[in-house]
Every structure is written in C-alpha cells, then in structure tokens.
Design a protein around this motif. Structure first.
Motif, mmCIF file in Angstrom:
data_model
loop_
_atom_site.group_PDB
_atom_site.id
_atom_site.type_symbol
_atom_site.label_atom_id
_atom_site.label_comp_id
_atom_site.label_asym_id
_atom_site.label_seq_id
_atom_site.Cartn_x
_atom_site.Cartn_y
_atom_site.Cartn_z
ATOM 1 N N MET A 98 0.782 -1.261 0.072
ATOM 2 C CA MET A 98 -0.004 -0.161 -0.013
ATOM 3 C C MET A 98 0.919 1.217 0.224
ATOM 4 O O MET A 98 1.730 1.369 0.615
ATOM 5 C CB MET A 98 -0.867 0.068 1.245
ATOM 6 C CG MET A 98 -2.043 1.008 1.326
ATOM 7 S SD MET A 98 -2.998 0.813 2.706
ATOM 8 C CE MET A 98 -3.764 -0.551 2.251
ATOM 9 N N GLN A 99 0.523 2.134 -0.981
ATOM 10 C CA GLN A 99 1.124 3.454 -1.008
ATOM 11 C C GLN A 99 0.477 4.346 -0.089
ATOM 12 O O GLN A 99 -0.819 4.732 -0.402
ATOM 13 C CB GLN A 99 1.108 4.141 -2.315
ATOM 14 C CG GLN A 99 1.888 3.269 -3.277
ATOM 15 C CD GLN A 99 3.448 3.204 -3.186
ATOM 16 O OE1 GLN A 99 4.192 4.188 -2.582
ATOM 17 N NE2 GLN A 99 4.038 1.928 -3.313
ATOM 18 N N ILE A 100 1.126 4.996 0.888
ATOM 19 C CA ILE A 100 0.534 5.975 1.971
ATOM 20 C C ILE A 100 0.434 7.320 1.242
ATOM 21 O O ILE A 100 1.567 7.984 1.084
ATOM 22 C CB ILE A 100 1.098 5.814 3.179
ATOM 23 C CG1 ILE A 100 1.180 4.370 3.700
ATOM 24 C CG2 ILE A 100 0.332 6.889 4.260
ATOM 25 C CD1 ILE A 100 0.133 3.667 4.020
ATOM 26 N N SER A 101 -0.808 7.724 0.975
ATOM 27 C CA SER A 101 -0.777 9.309 0.454
ATOM 28 C C SER A 101 -1.772 10.016 1.226
ATOM 29 O O SER A 101 -1.705 11.162 0.902
ATOM 30 C CB SER A 101 -1.315 8.957 -0.917
ATOM 31 O OG SER A 101 -2.650 8.341 -1.064
ATOM 32 N N GLY A 102 -2.180 9.503 2.150
ATOM 33 C CA GLY A 102 -3.462 10.437 2.919
ATOM 34 C C GLY A 102 -3.740 9.746 4.179
ATOM 35 O O GLY A 102 -3.171 8.526 4.530
ATOM 36 N N LEU A 103 -4.593 10.325 5.026
ATOM 37 C CA LEU A 103 -5.089 9.822 6.051
ATOM 38 C C LEU A 103 -6.018 8.674 5.983
ATOM 39 O O LEU A 103 -5.865 7.612 6.790
ATOM 40 C CB LEU A 103 -5.897 10.804 6.796
ATOM 41 C CG LEU A 103 -6.464 10.685 8.215
ATOM 42 C CD1 LEU A 103 -5.238 10.339 9.115
ATOM 43 C CD2 LEU A 103 -7.384 11.673 8.627
ATOM 44 N N ASP A 104 -6.694 8.587 4.871
ATOM 45 C CA ASP A 104 -7.451 7.306 4.615
ATOM 46 C C ASP A 104 -6.639 5.931 4.138
ATOM 47 O O ASP A 104 -6.912 4.949 4.620
ATOM 48 C CB ASP A 104 -8.469 7.416 3.316
ATOM 49 C CG ASP A 104 -7.894 8.092 2.053
ATOM 50 O OD1 ASP A 104 -6.469 8.487 2.087
ATOM 51 O OD2 ASP A 104 -8.508 7.866 1.152
ATOM 52 N N SER A 105 -5.479 6.225 3.629
ATOM 53 C CA SER A 105 -4.562 5.123 3.133
ATOM 54 C C SER A 105 -3.735 4.725 4.465
ATOM 55 O O SER A 105 -3.431 3.556 4.593
ATOM 56 C CB SER A 105 -3.769 5.406 2.082
ATOM 57 O OG SER A 105 -2.910 6.448 2.317
ATOM 58 N N LEU A 106 -3.459 5.904 5.131
ATOM 59 C CA LEU A 106 -2.927 5.439 6.562
ATOM 60 C C LEU A 106 -3.562 4.606 7.464
ATOM 61 O O LEU A 106 -3.324 3.567 7.904
ATOM 62 C CB LEU A 106 -2.450 6.739 7.166
ATOM 63 C CG LEU A 106 -1.484 6.673 8.422
ATOM 64 C CD1 LEU A 106 -0.400 5.946 8.280
ATOM 65 C CD2 LEU A 106 -1.419 8.079 9.044
ATOM 66 N N LEU A 107 -4.996 5.101 7.495
ATOM 67 C CA LEU A 107 -6.003 4.161 8.280
ATOM 68 C C LEU A 107 -6.015 3.001 7.935
ATOM 69 O O LEU A 107 -5.993 1.930 8.798
ATOM 70 C CB LEU A 107 -7.411 4.880 8.266
ATOM 71 C CG LEU A 107 -8.402 4.181 9.082
ATOM 72 C CD1 LEU A 107 -8.146 3.935 10.520
ATOM 73 C CD2 LEU A 107 -9.842 4.973 8.843
#
Length: 116
Positions: A27-36
């Motif tokens: 997973m590429q972390i690009s914002g709060l939703d992907s971090l969650l």
C-alpha cells in the motif's frame, strides 16, 4: 458494536493472513485514508497471528466494520485476480461470508431504526 464473523480453516487463515500482510506492505500511503487502511491491516495481521493455532480445525475471526471495509477494498480484489488458485477460492468464500453477514447487519439496523 457490529462484528462480522468469519469461520475459517487453518489453511484459509494462513492464506488470508499472507494476503493481508502483502496488501499492507504494497500500500502506498498518500493520505489519512490510506494510513488508516494500512494501520488497520497491520493490526489485523497481528491479531490473526496471535489467534492462529496449527492444531485447531476452525477459527472464528471477528471483524469490525472498518476491517471488513479494508479487506473488501484492498485485500480481496488482489486475491480474486488469481483465478483458479487456492487464493481465489479462499477469497470467494470470504467474500460470500462478508456479503451474507453485511446484509444481515444492514437488515437488522434498518429494522431497529424508528419509522417516521
């Protein structure tokens, strides 16, 4: 709190655990939703690892709605891409189970809602 129950064999649990781990790593972390989503997958894998026991035939995994959403969005599509493999068949069973429990919970929620 709503919990979706998945009844898995030891082999299904291993396959799902590997796919959860791989989805979290890719997973590429690009914002709060992907971090969650990444954090949810990491915590789910740790919980699955602690729950797994090779001598048990069936394992019941209780998932929160966030975990169900993340599995449905990030894990199952990758598993379903490998048609005809064990991973595909495990994903199909999990998807059917999630759909069944989700429909049940939605119907239950709607039946308890006050009618105006």
């Amino acid at each position: 709190m709503v919990k979706i129950r998945l009844k898995l064999t030891g082999q299904d649990m291993q396959v799902l655990g590997q796919c959860v781990l791989m989805a979290g790593r890719k997973m590429q972390i690009s914002g709060l939703d992907s971090l969650l989503a990444a954090n949810t997958l990491e915590n789910l894998f740790i919980r699955m690892y602690k729950l797994y026991a090779p001598n048990r035939d069936k394992i019941t995994l209780r998932l929160s709605l966030v975990e169900v959403f993340v599995i449905s969005k990030f894990v199952l599509p990758g598993m379903m891409a490998e048609a005809g493999t064990l991973t595909f068949f495990v994903a199909s069973g999990i998807s059917e189970s999630i759909d069944h429990w989700s429909e049940r919970e939605v119907n239950l929620y709607n039946s308890m809602k006050p009618q105006n």
